[in-house]
Design a protein around this motif. Structure first.
Motif, mmCIF file in Angstrom:
data_model
loop_
_atom_site.group_PDB
_atom_site.id
_atom_site.type_symbol
_atom_site.label_atom_id
_atom_site.label_comp_id
_atom_site.label_asym_id
_atom_site.label_seq_id
_atom_site.Cartn_x
_atom_site.Cartn_y
_atom_site.Cartn_z
ATOM 1 N N ILE A 93 0.787 -1.249 0.000
ATOM 2 C CA ILE A 93 0.000 0.000 0.000
ATOM 3 C C ILE A 93 0.816 1.294 0.000
ATOM 4 C CG2 ILE A 93 -1.980 -1.049 1.178
ATOM 5 C CD1 ILE A 93 -0.906 0.647 3.687
ATOM 6 N N THR A 133 -9.346 1.687 -2.991
ATOM 7 C CA THR A 133 -8.745 2.942 -2.531
ATOM 8 C C THR A 133 -9.181 4.140 -3.373
ATOM 9 O OG1 THR A 133 -6.631 4.129 -2.438
ATOM 10 C CG2 THR A 133 -6.743 2.307 -3.958
ATOM 11 N N ASN A 190 -8.563 8.365 3.492
ATOM 12 C CA ASN A 190 -7.366 8.190 4.344
ATOM 13 C C ASN A 190 -7.700 7.666 5.732
ATOM 14 O OD1 ASN A 190 -6.510 10.052 2.139
ATOM 15 N ND2 ASN A 190 -4.563 9.787 3.192
ATOM 16 N N LEU A 220 0.611 10.063 7.285
ATOM 17 C CA LEU A 220 0.777 11.333 7.995
ATOM 18 C C LEU A 220 0.440 11.241 9.483
ATOM 19 C CD1 LEU A 220 1.303 14.384 7.876
ATOM 20 C CD2 LEU A 220 -1.138 14.684 7.393
ATOM 21 N N PHE A 236 8.311 15.871 8.171
ATOM 22 C CA PHE A 236 8.339 16.790 7.036
ATOM 23 C C PHE A 236 6.946 17.007 6.467
ATOM 24 C CE2 PHE A 236 12.475 14.799 7.276
ATOM 25 C CZ PHE A 236 13.328 15.889 7.198
ATOM 26 N N PHE A 238 5.318 17.470 3.026
ATOM 27 C CA PHE A 238 5.714 17.244 1.628
ATOM 28 C C PHE A 238 5.021 18.238 0.698
ATOM 29 C CE2 PHE A 238 6.231 12.595 3.048
ATOM 30 C CZ PHE A 238 7.552 12.813 3.409
ATOM 31 N N ARG A 251 -6.767 15.904 2.675
ATOM 32 C CA ARG A 251 -7.289 14.536 2.622
ATOM 33 C C ARG A 251 -8.500 14.410 3.541
ATOM 34 N NH1 ARG A 251 -4.093 14.746 -0.783
ATOM 35 N NH2 ARG A 251 -2.412 13.313 -1.338
ATOM 36 N N ARG A 311 5.928 14.917 -2.574
ATOM 37 C CA ARG A 311 6.218 13.497 -2.719
ATOM 38 C C ARG A 311 5.658 13.023 -4.060
ATOM 39 N NH1 ARG A 311 3.726 9.793 1.994
ATOM 40 N NH2 ARG A 311 1.846 10.255 0.811
ATOM 41 N N ASP A 314 1.574 12.290 -5.334
ATOM 42 C CA ASP A 314 0.593 12.821 -4.371
ATOM 43 C C ASP A 314 -0.349 13.843 -5.009
ATOM 44 O OD1 ASP A 314 1.215 11.497 -2.068
ATOM 45 O OD2 ASP A 314 2.362 13.124 -1.163
HETATM 46 C C1 UD1 Z 1 -2.233 7.041 -0.060
HETATM 47 C C2 UD1 Z 1 -3.319 6.620 -0.976
HETATM 48 C C3 UD1 Z 1 -4.347 5.850 -0.245
HETATM 49 C C4 UD1 Z 1 -3.697 4.672 0.405
HETATM 50 C C5 UD1 Z 1 -2.576 5.145 1.283
HETATM 51 C C6 UD1 Z 1 -1.833 3.939 1.733
HETATM 52 C C7 UD1 Z 1 -3.499 8.187 -2.799
HETATM 53 C C8 UD1 Z 1 -4.233 9.326 -3.357
HETATM 54 N N1 UD1 Z 1 -3.913 7.752 -1.583
HETATM 55 O O1 UD1 Z 1 -2.743 7.993 0.840
HETATM 56 O O2 UD1 Z 1 -5.331 5.390 -1.121
HETATM 57 O O3 UD1 Z 1 -4.628 3.931 1.126
HETATM 58 O O4 UD1 Z 1 -1.668 5.957 0.571
HETATM 59 O O5 UD1 Z 1 -0.479 4.140 1.843
HETATM 60 O O6 UD1 Z 1 -2.607 7.677 -3.400
HETATM 61 N N2 UD1 Z 1 2.395 13.832 4.186
HETATM 62 C C9 UD1 Z 1 3.336 14.738 4.657
HETATM 63 N N3 UD1 Z 1 4.344 14.271 5.456
HETATM 64 C C10 UD1 Z 1 4.455 12.961 5.820
HETATM 65 C C11 UD1 Z 1 3.476 12.039 5.335
HETATM 66 C C12 UD1 Z 1 2.469 12.519 4.509
HETATM 67 O O7 UD1 Z 1 3.291 15.934 4.342
HETATM 68 O O8 UD1 Z 1 5.402 12.608 6.539
HETATM 69 C C13 UD1 Z 1 1.272 14.334 3.366
HETATM 70 C C14 UD1 Z 1 1.152 13.720 1.992
HETATM 71 O O9 UD1 Z 1 1.916 14.431 1.045
HETATM 72 C C15 UD1 Z 1 -0.365 13.835 1.755
HETATM 73 C C16 UD1 Z 1 -0.954 13.663 3.155
HETATM 74 O O10 UD1 Z 1 0.094 13.985 4.050
HETATM 75 O O11 UD1 Z 1 -0.693 15.129 1.312
HETATM 76 C C17 UD1 Z 1 -1.434 12.264 3.433
HETATM 77 O O12 UD1 Z 1 -0.419 11.331 3.125
HETATM 78 P P1 UD1 Z 1 -0.495 9.795 3.561
HETATM 79 O O13 UD1 Z 1 -0.920 9.706 4.984
HETATM 80 O O14 UD1 Z 1 0.787 9.155 3.189
HETATM 81 O O15 UD1 Z 1 -1.687 9.186 2.688
HETATM 82 P P2 UD1 Z 1 -1.965 9.329 1.111
HETATM 83 O O16 UD1 Z 1 -0.716 9.363 0.349
HETATM 84 O O17 UD1 Z 1 -2.947 10.412 0.918
#
Ligand code: UD1
Length: 353
Positions: A93, A133, A190, A220, A236, A238, A251, A311, A314
């Motif tokens: 995932i 998803t 999410n 996140l 961070f 992103f 999200r 990232r 995204d």
């Molecule tokens: C993604 C998938 C989702 C999946 C999930 C599983 C998409 C659109 N969504 O969710 O379907 O179930 O992954 O891995 O592809 N962020 C930061 N810093 C961090 C981590 C995240 O800024 O350290 C930001 C990301 O850029 C994003 C948001 O937080 O904008 C959410 O990220 P994350 O929690 O990783 O989930 P998605 O990528 O949205």
């Protein structure tokens, strides 16, 4: 939450030791008389979650350590157990990993799912609940004000989303050709937080028994919770140049127990309805900055947050339109509150140690 299905279903749950799967197993054990078999290779699933599930199972839980790529073994399990329902979570995932290693995603997600569907049909499974998803919608252009509904065109922008969309298609075509085989596809937004454990928690301090245990978290809210408990020194953001009010990604964060409940409802739904696809989210968006400030506020902990580039893969904004699941499945969320989501994530993180 209502009790359901006194008929004692015989359910296979792949990935049942994992984050979302374990919450569904917990609810089915607590709310029904079903017998449950988990298949999990424990690559990201957790023994700790399994131990907790066995504690509440009253002898109705079986665990088989297996990999879905072992087609012959999977088939033998179907022959032996005669499941009536399959709930399929086991998958890779991590979006950036899927961009770097697409074959892993097409093999582990699409190929293994296709085989699981084949075994299900061949061995008389009537209901198949599939973990899909919001990534199937890709980077939505002209996002509707009331969020993305199920009719919105699918157009994944990363192999993770495409591997799930391809699996959806296999499921749809298979059900079309086999009238006794029905599916519900749930497109998750999410998911976050940990076991609400209502019965045993006071209102202000939740006490989760299960949660997300995978060590190299990418999500996140999990990362922010790790910062709050001091497991990480910093995190961070992103990208802060997205076309959103504060420049960070938006999200629709849904509590894992509300998402898990959608699976329980889906099993019931297929008793008297046809196969269908549902988005599961709250229909409300929060930015990365909103999430971080909420985590800091509810935990009363400060931690270092730095800016990093966007990232890969995204999208700027993803919000569900959840009218269909509310109307047709009568699913209603109980924990629609970012503070509660952050609190359960934090309490679980503390417990993990
Ligand atoms: C993604 C998938 C989702 C999946 C999930 C599983 C998409 C659109 N969504 O969710 O379907 O179930 O992954 O891995 O592809 N962020 C930061 N810093 C961090 C981590 C995240 O800024 O350290 C930001 C990301 O850029 C994003 C948001 O937080 O904008 C959410 O990220 P994350 O929690 O990783 O989930 P998605 O990528 O949205």
């Amino acid at each position: 939450m209502t009790n359901f299905d006194a008929k004692e279903s015989n359910i296979l749950i792949t990935g049942g030791a994992g984050y979302i799967g374990s919450h569904v197993v917990k609810q089915l054990l607590e709310k029904s008389k079903s017998r449950i078999t988990i298949i999990d290779n424990l690559s990201t699933g957790s023994q700790k979650n399994l131990d907790t599930l066995f504690d509440i199972s009253e002898g109705r839980l079986t665990f088989i350590k297996a990999d879905l790529k072992d087609f012959e073994y999977v088939n033998e399990i179907f022959i032996k157990h005669r499941f009536d329902t399959v709930i399929h979570f086991a998958a890779s995932i991590v979006v950036p990993e899927s961009v770097e290693n697409p074959i892993k995603y097409y093999m582990n997600n699409t190929v293994n799912t296709t085989n699981l569907i084949k075994s299900s049909v061949e061995h008389g499974v009537g209901k198949f609940i599939f973990s899909s998803t919001a990534a199937v919608y890709g980077e939505p252009k002209n996002l509707p004000d009331d969020g993305i509904d199920e009719e919105y065109p699918t157009s994944p922008i990363n192999p993770y989303g495409m591997s799930k969309l391809m699996s959806e298609r296999v499921l749809i075509d298979t059900a079309m050709a086999n009238s006794s085989f029905k599916y519900v596809i749930l497109r998750y937004f999410n998911v976050a937080g940990a076991d609400a454990n209502d019965e045993n928690s006071s209102c202000s301090i939740p006490s989760p028994r299960i949660g997300q245990s995978f060590p190299n978290a990418t999500h996140l809210i999990k990362i922010a919770a790790e910062c709050a408990v001091g497991k990480r020194s910093k995190m961070f953001i992103f990208g802060d140049d997205y076309p959103t009010p504060d420049g960070t990604g938006i999200r629709d964060y849904i509590h894992v127990d509300d998402l898990a409940y959608a699976h329980v409802k889906a099993i019931e739904y297929l008793d008297s309805n046809e196969s269908d696809i549902f988005n599961v989210g709250y229909g409300k968006g929060y930015s990365v900055k909103d999430v971080i400030s909420t985590m800091k506020r509810v935990t009363n902990k400060d931690f270092i947050v730095k800016l990093a580039p966007r990232r890969l893969g995204d999208p700027a904004k993803l919000i569900a339109n959840n009218r269909k699941i509310k109307r047709k499945m009568n699913w209603y969320p109980k924990y629609e509150d970012l503070e509660f989501i952050c609190k359960t994530a934090y309490e679980w993180e503390k417990k993990l140690g």
